[in-house]
Scaffold this motif. Structure first.
Motif, PDB file in Angstrom:
ATOM      1  N   LYS A 108      42.428  -8.047  86.721  1.00 14.23           N
ATOM      2  CA  LYS A 108      42.521  -7.055  85.631  1.00 14.23           C
ATOM      3  C   LYS A 108      43.489  -7.547  84.551  1.00 14.23           C
ATOM      4  N   VAL A 147      47.153   5.094  84.525  1.00 12.07           N
ATOM      5  CA  VAL A 147      46.235   4.673  85.579  1.00 12.07           C
ATOM      6  C   VAL A 147      46.894   3.482  86.256  1.00 12.07           C
ATOM      7  N   LYS A 149      46.282   0.202  88.816  1.00 13.54           N
ATOM      8  CA  LYS A 149      45.200  -0.622  89.355  1.00 13.54           C
ATOM      9  C   LYS A 149      45.737  -1.813  90.134  1.00 13.54           C
ATOM     10  N   VAL A 159      41.955   1.684  92.250  1.00 12.91           N
ATOM     11  CA  VAL A 159      42.323   2.346  91.003  1.00 12.91           C
ATOM     12  C   VAL A 159      42.677   3.804  91.266  1.00 12.91           C
ATOM     13  N   VAL A 161      44.058   7.390  89.199  1.00 14.78           N
ATOM     14  CA  VAL A 161      44.150   7.940  87.850  1.00 14.78           C
ATOM     15  C   VAL A 161      44.960   9.238  87.885  1.00 14.78           C
ATOM     16  N   GLU A 189      48.419   1.192  83.249  1.00 11.59           N
ATOM     17  CA  GLU A 189      47.924   1.271  81.878  1.00 11.59           C
ATOM     18  C   GLU A 189      47.737   2.710  81.432  1.00 11.59           C
ATOM     19  N   GLU A 190      47.602   2.857  80.129  1.00  7.07           N
ATOM     20  CA  GLU A 190      47.401   4.170  79.520  1.00  7.07           C
ATOM     21  C   GLU A 190      46.084   4.775  79.990  1.00  7.07           C
ATOM     22  N   LYS A 191      46.081   6.049  80.300  1.00  8.83           N
ATOM     23  CA  LYS A 191      44.839   6.730  80.665  1.00  8.83           C
ATOM     24  C   LYS A 191      44.066   7.073  79.395  1.00  8.83           C
ATOM     25  N   LEU A 192      42.842   6.567  79.316  1.00  5.19           N
ATOM     26  CA  LEU A 192      42.008   6.801  78.142  1.00  5.19           C
ATOM     27  C   LEU A 192      41.224   8.095  78.318  1.00  5.19           C
ATOM     28  N   GLU A 196      32.698   7.434  79.385  1.00  6.93           N
ATOM     29  CA  GLU A 196      32.492   6.040  79.789  1.00  6.93           C
ATOM     30  C   GLU A 196      31.058   5.597  79.571  1.00  6.93           C
ATOM     31  N   LYS A 218      29.978   7.954  88.680  1.00  3.34           N
ATOM     32  CA  LYS A 218      30.686   7.445  89.868  1.00  3.34           C
ATOM     33  C   LYS A 218      30.991   8.531  90.892  1.00  3.34           C
ATOM     34  N   MET A 281      35.171   2.907  77.275  1.00  2.00           N
ATOM     35  CA  MET A 281      35.387   4.336  77.063  1.00  2.00           C
ATOM     36  C   MET A 281      35.249   4.579  75.560  1.00  2.00           C
ATOM     37  N   ILE A 290      37.689  -0.535  79.575  1.00  2.00           N
ATOM     38  CA  ILE A 290      38.214  -0.136  80.891  1.00  2.00           C
ATOM     39  C   ILE A 290      38.317  -1.371  81.778  1.00  2.00           C
ATOM     40  N   GLU A 291      37.223  -2.113  81.852  1.00  2.00           N
ATOM     41  CA  GLU A 291      37.244  -3.315  82.697  1.00  2.00           C
ATOM     42  C   GLU A 291      36.016  -4.165  82.393  1.00  2.00           C
TER      43      GLU A 291
END
Ligand code: AMP
Ligand code: GLY
Length: 443
Positions: A108, A147, A149, A159, A161, A189-192, A196, A218, A281, A290-291
């Protein structure tokens, strides 16, 4: 001489890959190598080998013994284990990046750093932690809005959140301690906030051919509730966008994929040959990353490969030969809805061993792909994970959704699926969510 194509992996994604190869006018011979037998894939293959898909000599021995001319790797674990490197080394052109290039998925922090170093937009705030030093300060800096990870591959379990799994700063610190104690580096990291979507592209390292945008689901239950799963279903729209995205959002995601493929190929000194899957996102301030995944998504591949009109063999040749610019990649301009049927208790305590009855007839617009299904004494038996997926196409999302629902509703009793994927009500909620975030007036 016609191609002899090896597919590595045996889920519904690989079944969809095999079905797309089987439609090729080049009539390739298909072979599969995996840890388990998927009867849907087996029916399309001349040879099916069982064994470890993360052990390079095991996979290359199978490929060499069976005169394979082209390989395609489905899941992430063999990519991270260097199976593509070993196959190329054995002279077998392979769709799927080498180990170094697959870091775009397997690390990541590598990916976030690559974007920053290359001036590519889309990163939220992030910081990598090799130890617990500085963690408490960062958690305090982003209260309720972060978040955490695992920096490496964790099969979707690495992960957590805020608001979902992390309800207090103490929860966050406990998860970081757990990761550190296991010797894993991690990222905070910042939660967006937003919606998605996935944007996948075929890549030969220089040219990218983009696929329609897809939205995966998901969470296990309707309304995006319950624990995370491998993905309960997904949909695409006829125009290649999604109802809650602007044309600018789709263009931004495509550009990020193009910039990332170029930066990655230049950073690693080798072309990225395979599928580049951006998980994005849509937010009030544009498209954020996101990834990345280094492979087809599951379930996204089921929608995309069902809609693919171009010969998949020609696209794969374009990727491995570096001639993708000569291939015109087309998808049917239709909507598609994919829903997984899963056993009672999935994902935490799935019922196993149930017999899977397939419908005698299917509408021509519906394809079925088998996943965690074994064949014993001529019967199909569910082995516990996602069992099978139906993909329906249609002129509109409503058509595709209704068709899909009609087929998956056949599995009642000890099975379930998500009834809301692709419905007008669920889509209206997502459109409204984005409208509110963007501060737009109600139409
Ligand atoms: P990943 O394993 O990176 O796909 O993450 C699993 C899920 O966590 C994603 O599908 C998102 O729903 C969520 N997630 C990951 N990163 C973020 C983020 N920065 N902001 C909000 N949600 C995230
Ligand atoms: N659809 C999520 C994944 O394939 O990772």
């Amino acid at each position: 001489m016609s191609e002899r194509i090896l597919i590595v992996g045996s889920g519904a994604r690989e079944h969809a890959i095999a079905a797309a190869f089987a439609r090729s006018p080049q009539k390739p011979a298909l072979l599969c190598f995996s840890t388990s037998m998927n009867p849907g894939i087996d029916a399309l293959c001349t040879h099916y080998g069982l064994g470890s898909i993360t052990d390079p000599p095991t996979v290359t021995d199978f490929a060499i013994t069976h005169d394979v001319t082209l390989a395609m790797i489905g899941p992430e674990a063999p990519l991270a284990a260097g199976i593509a490197d070993a196959l190329w080394h054995a002279g077998i052109p392979t769709v799927g990046p080498t180990q170094t290039l697959a870091r775009i998925e397997s690390s990541k922090s590598y990916t976030r750093d690559l974007l920053d170093r290359s001036g590519i937009p889309g990163n939220p705030f992030f910081r990598r932690f090799p130890s617990l030093e500085g963690v408490a300060e960062t958690v305090a800096q982003w209260p309720g809005r972060h978040v955490i990870k695992d920096d490496g591959l964790a099969g979707g379990k690495g992960v957590k959140v805020c608001g979902d799994h992390l309800l207090t700063p103490a929860d966050s610190l406990a998860f970081c301690r757990e990761l550190a104690a296991a010797g894993h580096a991690f990222v905070i990291e910042e939660k967006l906030e937003g919606e998605e979507f996935s944007l996948l592209s075929f890549s030969d390292g220089r040219t990218l051919r983009h696929m329609p945008a897809v939205q995966d689901h998901k969470r296990v239950y309707d309304g995006d509730r319950g624990p995370n799963t491998g993905g309960m279903g997904s949909y695409t729209a006829p125009d290649g966008g999604l109802p809650f995205l602007t044309a600018a959002d789709v263009a931004a995601a495509r550009t990020i994929n193009e910039q990332v493929a170029a930066a990655l190929s230049s950073d690693c000194g080798a072309p990225y040959r395979g599928i580049l899957y951006g998980g994005f996102m849509a937010t009030a301030s544009g498209v954020k990353l996101i990834e990345y995944n280094a492979r087809f998504g599951d379930p996204e591949a089921l929608n995309l490969l069902t809609l693919l009109e171009t010969d998949l063999v020609a696209i794969c040749r374009g990727m491995v030969d570096g001639t993708l610019h000569t291939v015109d990649v087309r998808f049917a301009p239709q909507a598609s809805v994919c829903k997984y049927v899963v056993p009672e208790g999935y994902p935490n305590a799935p019922r196993c061993g149930e017999r899977v009855a397939l419908p005698a007839r299917l509408p021509p617009e519906v394809s079925l792909y088998l996943s965690a299904v074994d064949q014993r004494e001529g019967l199909l038996i569910a082995t516990g994970s996602r069992t099978l997926a139906a993909v329906a196409t249609g002129a509109t999302l409503a058509d595709a959704e209704q068709r899909c629902e009609q087929v998956v509703a056949e599995w009642s009793g000890h099975w379930f699926h998500r009834g809301d994927i692709g419905t007008a009500a669920a889509i209206a909620r997502k459109v409204e969510h984005m409208r509110q975030l963007r501060g737009e007036a109600r139409p």
